[in-house]
Design a protein around this motif. Sequence first.
Motif, mmCIF file in Angstrom:
data_model
loop_
_atom_site.group_PDB
_atom_site.id
_atom_site.type_symbol
_atom_site.label_atom_id
_atom_site.label_comp_id
_atom_site.label_asym_id
_atom_site.label_seq_id
_atom_site.Cartn_x
_atom_site.Cartn_y
_atom_site.Cartn_z
ATOM 1 N N ILE A 41 52.839 44.275 44.429
ATOM 2 C CA ILE A 41 52.975 42.909 43.926
ATOM 3 C C ILE A 41 51.655 42.429 43.331
ATOM 4 O O ILE A 41 51.625 41.761 42.296
ATOM 5 N N MET A 42 50.559 42.815 43.952
ATOM 6 C CA MET A 42 49.233 42.339 43.555
ATOM 7 C C MET A 42 48.904 42.696 42.113
ATOM 8 O O MET A 42 48.301 41.893 41.387
ATOM 9 N N GLN A 43 49.302 43.867 41.667
ATOM 10 C CA GLN A 43 48.945 44.296 40.310
ATOM 11 C C GLN A 43 49.668 43.491 39.222
ATOM 12 O O GLN A 43 49.298 43.551 38.060
ATOM 13 N N TYR A 44 50.695 42.725 39.630
ATOM 14 C CA TYR A 44 51.429 41.915 38.651
ATOM 15 C C TYR A 44 50.985 40.452 38.647
ATOM 16 O O TYR A 44 51.537 39.647 37.903
ATOM 17 N N THR A 45 49.981 40.123 39.458
ATOM 18 C CA THR A 45 49.473 38.745 39.470
ATOM 19 C C THR A 45 48.659 38.439 38.213
ATOM 20 O O THR A 45 48.314 37.275 37.963
ATOM 21 N N THR A 46 48.341 39.460 37.431
ATOM 22 C CA THR A 46 47.621 39.262 36.157
ATOM 23 C C THR A 46 48.471 39.720 34.977
ATOM 24 O O THR A 46 47.941 39.998 33.906
ATOM 25 N N HIS A 47 49.751 39.796 35.186
ATOM 26 C CA HIS A 47 50.652 40.258 34.108
ATOM 27 C C HIS A 47 50.628 39.274 32.932
ATOM 28 O O HIS A 47 50.437 38.067 33.114
ATOM 29 N N GLU A 48 50.836 39.797 31.729
ATOM 30 C CA GLU A 48 50.781 38.959 30.517
ATOM 31 C C GLU A 48 51.934 37.957 30.459
ATOM 32 O O GLU A 48 51.829 36.905 29.818
ATOM 33 N N ASN A 49 53.064 38.269 31.119
ATOM 34 C CA ASN A 49 54.199 37.348 31.112
ATOM 35 C C ASN A 49 54.013 36.281 32.192
ATOM 36 O O ASN A 49 53.774 36.607 33.354
ATOM 37 N N GLU A 84 56.152 34.158 33.676
ATOM 38 C CA GLU A 84 57.146 34.119 34.752
ATOM 39 C C GLU A 84 56.877 35.198 35.789
ATOM 40 O O GLU A 84 56.959 34.956 36.995
ATOM 41 N N ILE A 85 56.543 36.400 35.305
ATOM 42 C CA ILE A 85 56.247 37.507 36.231
ATOM 43 C C ILE A 85 54.963 37.208 37.002
ATOM 44 O O ILE A 85 54.905 37.374 38.227
ATOM 45 N N ARG A 86 53.926 36.769 36.270
ATOM 46 C CA ARG A 86 52.626 36.471 36.891
ATOM 47 C C ARG A 86 52.768 35.383 37.956
ATOM 48 O O ARG A 86 52.255 35.523 39.070
ATOM 49 N N ASN A 87 53.486 34.329 37.628
ATOM 50 C CA ASN A 87 53.649 33.212 38.555
ATOM 51 C C ASN A 87 54.461 33.614 39.787
ATOM 52 O O ASN A 87 54.129 33.244 40.918
ATOM 53 N N ALA A 88 55.548 34.386 39.557
ATOM 54 C CA ALA A 88 56.387 34.845 40.672
ATOM 55 C C ALA A 88 55.591 35.750 41.606
ATOM 56 O O ALA A 88 55.690 35.636 42.842
ATOM 57 N N ALA A 89 54.788 36.652 41.031
ATOM 58 C CA ALA A 89 53.981 37.565 41.849
ATOM 59 C C ALA A 89 52.983 36.798 42.714
ATOM 60 O O ALA A 89 52.786 37.110 43.896
ATOM 61 N N LYS A 90 52.346 35.769 42.130
ATOM 62 C CA LYS A 90 51.385 34.950 42.887
ATOM 63 C C LYS A 90 52.071 34.228 44.044
ATOM 64 O O LYS A 90 51.517 34.136 45.149
ATOM 65 N N ASN A 91 53.263 33.702 43.788
ATOM 66 C CA ASN A 91 54.007 33.011 44.851
ATOM 67 C C ASN A 91 54.354 33.948 45.997
ATOM 68 O O ASN A 91 54.302 33.567 47.170
ATOM 69 N N ILE A 92 54.716 35.181 45.654
ATOM 70 C CA ILE A 92 55.068 36.177 46.686
ATOM 71 C C ILE A 92 53.841 36.514 47.524
ATOM 72 O O ILE A 92 53.916 36.614 48.758
ATOM 73 N N ILE A 93 52.685 36.687 46.858
ATOM 74 C CA ILE A 93 51.436 36.984 47.572
ATOM 75 C C ILE A 93 51.079 35.849 48.532
ATOM 76 O O ILE A 93 50.642 36.079 49.670
ATOM 77 N N LYS A 94 51.290 34.602 48.088
ATOM 78 C CA LYS A 94 51.010 33.451 48.952
ATOM 79 C C LYS A 94 51.870 33.501 50.215
ATOM 80 O O LYS A 94 51.392 33.239 51.320
ATOM 81 N N ILE A 95 53.139 33.833 50.025
ATOM 82 C CA ILE A 95 54.044 33.909 51.177
ATOM 83 C C ILE A 95 53.614 35.024 52.127
ATOM 84 O O ILE A 95 53.625 34.864 53.347
ATOM 85 N N ILE A 96 53.218 36.158 51.545
ATOM 86 C CA ILE A 96 52.764 37.286 52.367
ATOM 87 C C ILE A 96 51.525 36.884 53.164
ATOM 88 O O ILE A 96 51.416 37.161 54.371
#
Length: 368
Positions: A319-327, A329-341
């Motif tokens: 999940i972490m590698q997608y927190t800097t994704h160019e898209n 929606e993907i970047r924001n969703a990945a950050k939210n998941i990391i926060k929950i983790i």
Amino acid sequence: MVNLSQNFIEYIKHAPTIIQLSWILSAGFFLTIILLVSYLKYLRARLRSKERIQATYRKKYESDLIEYLYAGNEEEEISNEQQKIINYLKKCAASGLKRKIIINTLLKLRNEISGETAEAIQQLYYKTGFINQASSKLKEKKWDVIARAIKELTQFEIKEVHDEIIAHINHPKKEVRREIQFYLVKLFSFDGLEFLNVLKTQLSEWDQIQLLEILQKTENHKLPDITHWLQSSNHSVISFALKLAKIYNQFEAKDEILKLLNHPNQEIRIQTIEIVAHLGIFEAIELLKDQIEERTIEEQIAFFTIDEGILITVDESFIMQYTTHENFEIRNAAKNIIKIIDINDANTINMDRVIKENLEDTSLIKAS
């Protein structure tokens, strides 16, 4: 006045061509407006007259139908008074307008009453021969005549014409197909979905929503096996079957649903991603994670925006590698998941500390 008219005519005769054309056009527009106003007044008068006639007939037929309901007796199935009313209604049905008013009146009465009285209204529909008139229209060439006939048969819940109606399931007009689909589902519930086996045309999103609403209102919630619909060559049938799988939690169709993750149609694949998350098919989540780079950007967005409670089961490094994704929606969703983790990890650490402290306090009490 005569001199004025003559002077005007002389003026027009000697006026330039452009002036003459202007006057001619103005006169034409004026006449057109007068004709349109006159025609509208005629139409309004005709409509009001028609409404008065319909109101008169409606009142008469309501009176006849109420008399029919109370004219029965226990000795005879049909009394003489009832038979006279049946014969009268048969005669009136020769007129399209009168038949329409009678049908609407029958439906109105049937919806307002229940029990044996409602059954008597239903039987009257048979006895007057209205059912034969409606079913005969199924052989007409005009699509609107067929559609109206099917709608009427649906309203009176006539199941006997099932075979004649389903024969039109692939009719070129969507209005006819829609009435057939409503007829089958309203009268036969989930069994009526048999039309999906032979449907060649597309089932629109709006029609799918309406069919699902009808199904959810039925008392029978026993969904048949949907696997053969998930294998359909008709993409709209697959889409509808996936909606059924989601609403009615068809986990037993898991194997066929998993196959759709590689369906040629992207919309089907995206819908399948949402379904596997809803049903909690975790092997699909792992499979999607391994293939994520091979998926389209739309599928990647669908994957990262499914239920976060499922994605937190995926390893954090992925999940972490997608927190800097160019898209975004993907970047924001990945950050939210990391926060929950991180919150879960923090809660786990705090819980361990509390347990440890409690154990130490217990040891001190025992020692004392």
